[in-house]
Motif scaffolding. Structure first.
Motif, PDB file in Angstrom:
ATOM      1  N   PRO A  24       0.810  -1.297   0.192  1.00  0.00           N
ATOM      2  CA  PRO A  24       0.107  -0.059   0.046  1.00  0.00           C
ATOM      3  C   PRO A  24       0.920   1.404   0.040  1.00  0.00           C
ATOM      4  O   PRO A  24       0.406   2.407  -0.245  1.00  0.00           O
ATOM      5  N   ARG A  25       1.949   1.193   0.337  1.00  0.00           N
ATOM      6  CA  ARG A  25       2.816   2.494   0.503  1.00  0.00           C
ATOM      7  C   ARG A  25       4.051   2.571  -0.893  1.00  0.00           C
ATOM      8  O   ARG A  25       4.652   3.404  -0.883  1.00  0.00           O
ATOM      9  N   SER A  28       3.913   5.527  -2.628  1.00  0.00           N
ATOM     10  CA  SER A  28       2.942   6.324  -2.145  1.00  0.00           C
ATOM     11  C   SER A  28       3.538   7.070  -0.831  1.00  0.00           C
ATOM     12  O   SER A  28       2.887   7.241   0.153  1.00  0.00           O
ATOM     13  N   LEU A  29       4.587   6.870  -0.571  1.00  0.00           N
ATOM     14  CA  LEU A  29       5.427   7.429   0.516  1.00  0.00           C
ATOM     15  C   LEU A  29       5.337   9.043   0.378  1.00  0.00           C
ATOM     16  O   LEU A  29       5.473   9.693  -0.400  1.00  0.00           O
ATOM     17  N   ASN A  30       5.124   9.602   1.856  1.00  0.00           N
ATOM     18  CA  ASN A  30       5.347  10.738   2.051  1.00  0.00           C
ATOM     19  C   ASN A  30       6.668  11.139   2.609  1.00  0.00           C
ATOM     20  O   ASN A  30       7.560  10.173   3.212  1.00  0.00           O
ATOM     21  N   ASP A  31       7.135  12.515   2.530  1.00  0.00           N
ATOM     22  CA  ASP A  31       8.502  12.612   3.116  1.00  0.00           C
ATOM     23  C   ASP A  31       8.490  12.116   4.566  1.00  0.00           C
ATOM     24  O   ASP A  31       9.663  11.701   5.108  1.00  0.00           O
ATOM     25  N   SER A  32       7.466  12.549   5.290  1.00  0.00           N
ATOM     26  CA  SER A  32       7.543  12.126   6.579  1.00  0.00           C
ATOM     27  C   SER A  32       7.722  10.677   6.939  1.00  0.00           C
ATOM     28  O   SER A  32       7.932  10.056   8.065  1.00  0.00           O
ATOM     29  N   ASP A  33       7.299   9.636   5.799  1.00  0.00           N
ATOM     30  CA  ASP A  33       7.332   8.454   5.827  1.00  0.00           C
ATOM     31  C   ASP A  33       8.833   7.948   6.077  1.00  0.00           C
ATOM     32  O   ASP A  33       9.123   6.748   5.872  1.00  0.00           O
ATOM     33  N   PRO A  42      18.536   4.532   4.617  1.00  0.00           N
ATOM     34  CA  PRO A  42      17.147   4.846   4.966  1.00  0.00           C
ATOM     35  C   PRO A  42      16.378   3.973   5.300  1.00  0.00           C
ATOM     36  O   PRO A  42      16.551   2.761   5.369  1.00  0.00           O
ATOM     37  N   VAL A  43      15.266   4.058   6.155  1.00  0.00           N
ATOM     38  CA  VAL A  43      14.238   3.427   6.645  1.00  0.00           C
ATOM     39  C   VAL A  43      12.782   3.914   6.520  1.00  0.00           C
ATOM     40  O   VAL A  43      12.766   5.308   6.465  1.00  0.00           O
ATOM     41  N   THR A  44      11.747   3.176   6.256  1.00  0.00           N
ATOM     42  CA  THR A  44      10.661   3.818   5.995  1.00  0.00           C
ATOM     43  C   THR A  44       9.775   3.187   7.031  1.00  0.00           C
ATOM     44  O   THR A  44       9.671   2.124   7.582  1.00  0.00           O
ATOM     45  N   VAL A  45       8.519   3.651   7.143  1.00  0.00           N
ATOM     46  CA  VAL A  45       7.180   3.205   7.968  1.00  0.00           C
ATOM     47  C   VAL A  45       6.952   1.882   7.480  1.00  0.00           C
ATOM     48  O   VAL A  45       6.711   1.052   8.318  1.00  0.00           O
ATOM     49  N   ALA A  46       7.247   1.657   6.062  1.00  0.00           N
ATOM     50  CA  ALA A  46       6.968   0.219   5.404  1.00  0.00           C
ATOM     51  C   ALA A  46       7.889  -0.647   6.307  1.00  0.00           C
ATOM     52  O   ALA A  46       7.318  -1.883   6.638  1.00  0.00           O
ATOM     53  N   ASP A  47       9.240  -0.423   6.247  1.00  0.00           N
ATOM     54  CA  ASP A  47       9.978  -1.241   6.799  1.00  0.00           C
ATOM     55  C   ASP A  47       9.739  -1.734   8.304  1.00  0.00           C
ATOM     56  O   ASP A  47       9.726  -2.899   8.908  1.00  0.00           O
ATOM     57  N   ARG A  48       9.273  -0.495   8.958  1.00  0.00           N
ATOM     58  CA  ARG A  48       9.231  -1.041  10.534  1.00  0.00           C
ATOM     59  C   ARG A  48       7.976  -1.609  10.912  1.00  0.00           C
ATOM     60  O   ARG A  48       7.942  -2.401  11.322  1.00  0.00           O
ATOM     61  N   GLU A  49       7.015  -1.244   9.945  1.00  0.00           N
ATOM     62  CA  GLU A  49       5.555  -1.931  10.292  1.00  0.00           C
ATOM     63  C   GLU A  49       5.661  -3.292   9.902  1.00  0.00           C
ATOM     64  O   GLU A  49       5.289  -4.321  10.589  1.00  0.00           O
ATOM     65  N   ARG A  99      16.057   1.612  -0.525  1.00  0.00           N
ATOM     66  CA  ARG A  99      16.557   2.752  -1.865  1.00  0.00           C
ATOM     67  C   ARG A  99      15.646   2.644  -2.891  1.00  0.00           C
ATOM     68  O   ARG A  99      15.091   3.619  -3.325  1.00  0.00           O
ATOM     69  N   ASN A 100      15.558   1.596  -3.345  1.00  0.00           N
ATOM     70  CA  ASN A 100      14.835   1.150  -4.332  1.00  0.00           C
ATOM     71  C   ASN A 100      13.231   1.549  -4.216  1.00  0.00           C
ATOM     72  O   ASN A 100      12.647   2.301  -5.070  1.00  0.00           O
ATOM     73  N   PHE A 101      12.808   0.819  -3.193  1.00  0.00           N
ATOM     74  CA  PHE A 101      11.255   1.335  -2.823  1.00  0.00           C
ATOM     75  C   PHE A 101      11.066   2.501  -2.548  1.00  0.00           C
ATOM     76  O   PHE A 101       9.928   2.880  -3.237  1.00  0.00           O
TER      77      PHE A 101
END
Length: 277
Positions: A24-25, A28-33, A42-49, A99-101
């Motif tokens: 779903p992300r 569709s990532l925002n800068d805050s994600d 880098p790490v995203t909210v998707a990695d952590r969830e 980074r690709n994601f």
């Protein structure tokens, strides 16, 4: 410890976590994600969830097991101690190729491996957007995209014709970056990769001669190492010793279609390394 039927159950868990937390992300990532754990890391909210969900579901599937995940280790390095403990360990990279994601590229995957006593028992490498899946069960073989996986047959290890992939020389151990030049000077077809989980899939499926790996984070490699081994491949540290999940390996290490190719590559790298001046 795990059966063919259970191999499929874990695959379903990994697919469902991707459906909930990752896909779903995608694009569709925002800068805050997005946050930075370190330079170029880098790490995203998707990695952590995704890692949290995998921890919850995998330990419920195998009571008494623990998880060593990339994001948990970034917060607390002592999590790695589980690799040498007595409990079965799930080794998890929720998004290999973050980074690709972030860039919107489909070249990312979720990597999961199960180990006990330092030995790999099973692994899963799932690239959801590409629709690719690799699985392996120790002693029973490997499969890529639903078909039995077999590494390439190298007729002459002295002149492999299939590509060899590695990370850019700036990421190689100090003094060894010239090993890329040495391999190319020897006539090898060397290219750089952007997502090692997908490269392990390609090696196991027979479209690579070898991979030269310049770092040893277990979550990046555990799934692929078993996949390649069960597909008939060979893995060894620079000094020829087996690669240890807990680290301390002589780097770079080589995953290859056959021992002869690995030995040739290791020789080229060693001869061009720091001792060569």
């Amino acid at each position: 410890m795990i059966s063919f039927a259970e191999l499929a159950v874990v695959e379903d868990i990994i697919r469902s976590v991707n459906e909930k937390a990752v896909l779903p992300r995608f694009r569709s990532l925002n800068d805050s994600d997005v946050a930075m754990k370190g330079p170029m890391d880098p790490v995203t909210v998707a990695d952590r969830e995704a890692e949290d969900l995998l921890r919850e579901r995998l330990t419920a599937f195998l009571p008494g097991s623990v998880v060593v995940g990339e994001e948990a280790v970034s917060e607390d390095a002592s999590v790695l101690d589980a690799l040498t403990g007595s409990a079965p360990v799930w080794i998890v990279d929720p998004i290999d190729g973050t980074r690709n994601f972030i860039a919107g590229s489909a070249r990312f995957s979720t990597l999961v491996a199960l180990a006990a006593g330092g030995e790999l028992l099973a692994s899963w490498s799932y690239a959801p957007v590409l629709g690719r899946i690799g699985t392996a069960l120790a002693g029973h073989g490997a499969w890529v995209d639903g078909q039995p996986a077999h590494v390439a047959q190298i007729a002459d290890p002295s002149a492999p014709t299939l590509p060899i992939t590695t990370s850019h020389p700036v990421w190689w151990p100090h003094g060894y970056g010239r090993g890329v030049d040495a391999m190319r000077d020897a006539g090898l077809d060397v290219g750089y990769f952007d997502a090692c989980g997908i490269e392990y899939l390609d090696l196991a499926a027979g479209s690579r001669s070898a991979m030269v790996l310049t770092w040893e984070y277990c979550w990046d490699h555990a799934a692929g190492l078993l996949l390649v081994a069960e597909a008939g491949g060979h893995v060894a540290a620079l000094d020829g010793s087996p690669v240890r999940l807990e680290g301390g390996n002589a780097l770079p290490f080589v995953a290859s279609a056959d021992p002869g190719t690995a030995e040739r590559i290791r020789g080229l790298i060693t001869a061009s390394g720091p001792a060569a001046g």
